[in-house]
Design a protein around this motif. Structure first.
Motif, PDB file in Angstrom:
ATOM      1  N   ARG A  37      21.572  20.935 -20.676  1.00  0.00           N
ATOM      2  CA  ARG A  37      20.766  20.237 -21.637  1.00  0.00           C
ATOM      3  C   ARG A  37      19.523  20.978 -22.062  1.00  0.00           C
ATOM      4  O   ARG A  37      19.215  20.830 -23.200  1.00  0.00           O
ATOM      5  CB  ARG A  37      20.688  18.714 -21.063  1.00  0.00           C
ATOM      6  CG  ARG A  37      19.658  18.090 -21.459  1.00  0.00           C
ATOM      7  CD  ARG A  37      19.711  16.541 -21.246  1.00  0.00           C
ATOM      8  NE  ARG A  37      19.966  16.373 -19.987  1.00  0.00           N
ATOM      9  CZ  ARG A  37      18.925  16.367 -19.128  1.00  0.00           C
ATOM     10  NH1 ARG A  37      17.521  16.460 -19.454  1.00  0.00           N
ATOM     11  NH2 ARG A  37      19.157  16.077 -17.758  1.00  0.00           N
ATOM     12  N   SER A 235      22.249  18.295 -12.698  1.00  0.00           N
ATOM     13  CA  SER A 235      21.861  18.073 -14.140  1.00  0.00           C
ATOM     14  C   SER A 235      21.231  16.452 -14.634  1.00  0.00           C
ATOM     15  O   SER A 235      20.572  16.649 -15.684  1.00  0.00           O
ATOM     16  CB  SER A 235      23.408  18.109 -14.905  1.00  0.00           C
ATOM     17  OG  SER A 235      24.197  17.129 -14.384  1.00  0.00           O
ATOM     18  N   LEU A 236      21.542  15.550 -13.904  1.00  0.00           N
ATOM     19  CA  LEU A 236      20.866  14.241 -14.156  1.00  0.00           C
ATOM     20  C   LEU A 236      19.490  14.390 -13.862  1.00  0.00           C
ATOM     21  O   LEU A 236      18.632  13.714 -14.534  1.00  0.00           O
ATOM     22  CB  LEU A 236      21.501  13.264 -13.212  1.00  0.00           C
ATOM     23  CG  LEU A 236      20.635  12.032 -13.316  1.00  0.00           C
ATOM     24  CD1 LEU A 236      20.832  11.300 -14.689  1.00  0.00           C
ATOM     25  CD2 LEU A 236      21.223  10.950 -12.419  1.00  0.00           C
ATOM     26  N   ASN A 320      32.680  12.466 -18.941  1.00  0.00           N
ATOM     27  CA  ASN A 320      31.745  13.285 -18.321  1.00  0.00           C
ATOM     28  C   ASN A 320      31.715  12.685 -16.833  1.00  0.00           C
ATOM     29  O   ASN A 320      31.741  11.383 -16.782  1.00  0.00           O
ATOM     30  CB  ASN A 320      30.276  12.934 -19.038  1.00  0.00           C
ATOM     31  CG  ASN A 320      30.355  13.542 -20.439  1.00  0.00           C
ATOM     32  OD1 ASN A 320      30.799  12.977 -21.170  1.00  0.00           O
ATOM     33  ND2 ASN A 320      30.144  14.711 -20.500  1.00  0.00           N
ATOM     34  N   ALA A 323      25.867  13.299 -15.624  1.00  0.00           N
ATOM     35  CA  ALA A 323      25.336  13.732 -16.824  1.00  0.00           C
ATOM     36  C   ALA A 323      25.743  15.272 -17.004  1.00  0.00           C
ATOM     37  O   ALA A 323      25.287  15.720 -18.013  1.00  0.00           O
ATOM     38  CB  ALA A 323      23.882  13.822 -16.639  1.00  0.00           C
ATOM     39  N   LEU A 355      25.112  13.360 -24.165  1.00  0.00           N
ATOM     40  CA  LEU A 355      25.459  14.091 -22.983  1.00  0.00           C
ATOM     41  C   LEU A 355      26.107  15.372 -23.656  1.00  0.00           C
ATOM     42  O   LEU A 355      26.674  15.114 -24.875  1.00  0.00           O
ATOM     43  CB  LEU A 355      26.439  13.608 -21.816  1.00  0.00           C
ATOM     44  CG  LEU A 355      25.982  12.359 -21.381  1.00  0.00           C
ATOM     45  CD1 LEU A 355      27.276  11.789 -20.548  1.00  0.00           C
ATOM     46  CD2 LEU A 355      24.926  12.503 -20.543  1.00  0.00           C
ATOM     47  N   VAL A 365      18.225  12.263 -19.342  1.00  0.00           N
ATOM     48  CA  VAL A 365      18.927  11.243 -19.090  1.00  0.00           C
ATOM     49  C   VAL A 365      18.802  10.444 -17.784  1.00  0.00           C
ATOM     50  O   VAL A 365      18.510  10.877 -16.942  1.00  0.00           O
ATOM     51  CB  VAL A 365      20.546  11.958 -18.846  1.00  0.00           C
ATOM     52  CG1 VAL A 365      21.663  10.955 -18.533  1.00  0.00           C
ATOM     53  CG2 VAL A 365      20.636  12.788 -20.153  1.00  0.00           C
ATOM     54  N   LEU A 370      23.826   6.413 -18.176  1.00  0.00           N
ATOM     55  CA  LEU A 370      24.930   6.879 -17.647  1.00  0.00           C
ATOM     56  C   LEU A 370      25.708   5.651 -17.311  1.00  0.00           C
ATOM     57  O   LEU A 370      27.300   5.665 -17.637  1.00  0.00           O
ATOM     58  CB  LEU A 370      24.891   7.702 -16.266  1.00  0.00           C
ATOM     59  CG  LEU A 370      24.244   8.944 -16.395  1.00  0.00           C
ATOM     60  CD1 LEU A 370      24.434   9.673 -15.085  1.00  0.00           C
ATOM     61  CD2 LEU A 370      25.000   9.837 -17.439  1.00  0.00           C
TER      62      LEU A 370
END
Length: 629
Positions: A37, A235-236, A320, A323, A355, A365, A370
């Motif tokens: 991201r 990633s989150l 997904n 994230a 995403l 995110v 989510l």
């Protein structure tokens, strides 16, 4: 931005009208997932300042063709950067090109720049300067992950010289040997006219390299990278390194002279009505597609026409995991899509809104995002997209938060004809994040009950309690509360069996009842020590007993499965389970239920003694949670 494919590599072109272009070079493996991201946001910010950008996946990584285990990867990765430069020049007409690489991508960028010989600027973001240190770093990270509760039941990879395991991604012997032999002062002595170095990890080596570049007459700027640790998180939780990116933008812009305005790319989306498929391996074609007017992006993976059965089969929709982008943890989405295509099954791995590469592009995110119903609506929209292409149904595959999305999408979307939901942790969701996106409550007080019971058998745990290094009462209270919750659910189940009255968990049961009413075969698949088992048993009793009365909904448990499906054993577990389920429901025996033992199906036709024996067998299996509920 628009998708591009060159020599099997998949990438994104961010057009701009300026004379300067940049090729972004991703880090390797899990690092690339964490920062995906952020790297997209950097590309967009540069394009907004008039600098065209190309970001892409190296051969055998991301959405590109091939596998990381194939020979010659190291050389292919360097060559792919030089090809990306050529594509950027050809597509945009830029006069000057710079390279910007993060971690291993920085090392590859420096080597490619030396090979090209005409690179204007080189940005090195915490580059790998010691192959041996990097290998030790990957091994240490893997050992740390193995010690976490989420990985307690996974099968550890062997300690071998053939590869290094890194959160499901692997660097193989050839790449490791080439990396250990790299010396940028020798192999990339003068890579560019000017160099920007941001690093807070290996100051001594970076300073030495900067001094070497200055001796070669190169203009060098050296800065810290204090935001690195927060950027390289899962990633989150990954945070955009705003200060670092601003430094990169300003430095690149300063070398661009007069800046032009960003190119208008409203019409650069690839039209779903005019697909441009490309072969990723023999008999497998992939097409980048835009869905819902360009709001969602996905990769449509199709088998060769000769492999498709008469009348067609349902397509598979992969959503997904948390994230993470459509690529999936350890590249599971890509690997499984191509494996299915070799069996004649089409699939779509999609980025839900916000995403991966879908719209809108976000800096952060949250958990609330989510688990929002918007995600389920997006998945339903993707299912309709597949149905509109002639597929007689769609089978959903979701992991963790993706399983939650799949549950609600399947419960309301007629195009969905099957679902496999892996390690589903929540059946309902109440927003828990504050205005900054941070959770205001603890998502889970402790891990899986079974993981804690297992850890209680370890003497070192009790030694820590005796020494006062950790408290035992909070855990004991939590375990007692969970036991009481299970007993309540079991009692409610007994009452329902006798009276037919539904007691509690009505909201949690509703989406499953909707799936069952529509005749959609649905499977919940759990690792035996996954935290999601706690939620399952809280609302539906031991082993999800209260779901048994729904004819099309079944629960399975498998050993050696970590929560995020990072390990090789967990990935194979999920893929083989899904394939068995798909064949049983949509293959040669559409009426069969592959994951239900034959003795369980026959038990209903036997007498009271057989039913009692079956009940005792289920209770015994409840202690080890392997088999079918």
């Amino acid at each position: 931005m628009r998708p591009v494919v060159f020599d099997g590599q998949f990438g994104w072109l961010h057009p701009a009208a300026g004379p300067h272009g940049v090729v972004l070079c991703y880090p390797f493996g899990y690092d690339a997932l964490c920062t995906y991201r952020g790297m997209r946001r950097l590309a967009e910010r540069l394009a907004a300042r008039g600098i065209a950008v190309l970001r892409f996946d190296y051969p055998g990584t991301g959405d590109s063709a091939g596998d990381a285990s194939e020979p010659g990867r190291w050389r292919a990765w360097i060559d792919s950067i030089t090809k990306a430069v050529a594509l950027l020049r050809q597509s945009t007409g830029v006069e000057r090109v710079s390279l910007c690489g993060l971690r291993l991508g920085g090392t590859l960028a420096a080597l490619a720049a030396q090979q090209l010989g005409d690179v204007d600027g080189l940005v090195l973001l915490s580059p790998v300067l010691s192959g041996k240190n990097y290998q030790r770093e990957l091994r240490a990270g893997y050992r740390q992950w193995l010690s976490m509760p989420a990985a307690m039941d996974c099968t550890p990879e062997p300690d071998t010289d053939e590869f290094v395991e890194a959160y499901g991604f692997r660097l193989y012997r050839e790449a490791l040997e080439n990396l250990r032999a790299v010396d940028l002062r020798r192999d990339a002595a003068a890579p560019a006219r000017r160099v920007l170095m941001l690093d807070s990890l290996d100051a001594a080596r970076v300073d030495a390299l900067a001094a070497h570049y200055r001796e070669q007459g190169i203009e060098v700027e050296r800065r810290g990278f204090d935001e690195y640790s927060k950027f390289m998180m899962e990633s989150l939780d990954s945070e955009i390194p705003r200060a670092a990116f601003e430094s990169v933008e300003n430095w690149l812009a300063a070398g661009s002279g007069e800046l032009a305005t960003a190119a208008r790319d409203a019409d650069t989306h690839l039209s779903a009505d005019d697909p441009q498929g490309h072969a990723v391996e023999a008999g497998v074609t992939e097409t980048p597609v835009w869905i819902d007017g360009g709001r969602m992006f996905g990769i449509y993976c199709m088998p060769h026409a000769s492999l498709v059965t008469t009348g067609g089969t349902p397509a598979v929709l992969m959503v997904n995991t948390g994230a993470v982008s459509r690529i999936g943890n350890a590249r599971l989405g890509v690997r499984f899509a191509r494996r299915l295509a070799r069996q004649g099954i089409a699939s779509l791995r999609v980025d839900l809104g916000g995403l991966g590469d879908s719209q809108p592009s976000l800096d952060t995110v949250t958990l609330d995002a989510l688990y929002a119903q918007d995600g389920a609506n997006d998945a339903a929209c993707a299912a309709r997209w597949l149905a509109a292409r002639g597929h007689p149904g769609v089978v959903l595959l979701g992991i963790c938060a993706g399983a939650y999305v799949g549950l609600y999408a399947g419960s309301r979307e007629p195009a969905v004809t099957g679902a496999v939901l892996v390690n589903l942790q929540k059946f309902t969701w109440r927003n828990i994040c504050d205005e900054t996106g941070k959770p205001t409550v603890r998502v889970a007080a402790i891990g899986s009950t079974r993981s804690y019971l297992r850890s209680m058998c370890e003497p070192r745990k009790w030694l820590r309690v005796v020494k006062g290094q950790t408290g035992g009462w909070p855990v004991a209270r939590e375990l007692a509360a969970r036991c009481a919750s299970r007993l309540r659910a079991t009692l409610a189940d007994r009452i329902e069996r006798i009276t037919g009255l539904e007691l509690g968990a009505s909201e949690e049961r509703r989406p499953f009842a909707a799936l069952d009413a529509r005749g959609v075969p649905t499977r919940l698949l759990y690792g035996v020590l996954d935290d999601g088992v706690e939620e399952l048993e809280k609302y539906f009793g031991v082993r999800g007993a209260r779901l048994r009365r729904l004819r099309r909904v079944k629960v399975s448990f498998r050993e050696h499965m970590d929560h995020a499906i990072l390990s090789a054993s967990a990935q194979e577990n999920v893929m083989s389970y899904f394939e068995d389920f798909y064949r049983s429901q949509f293959g040669e025996q559409p009426g069969a239920v592959a994951d239900e033992p034959a003795d369980s199906r026959d038990a209903g036709r036997s007498g009271r003694r057989a039913r009692a024996a079956q009940w005792l067998a289920r209770q015994a299996r409840a202690f080890r949670l392997s088999g079918e509920a």
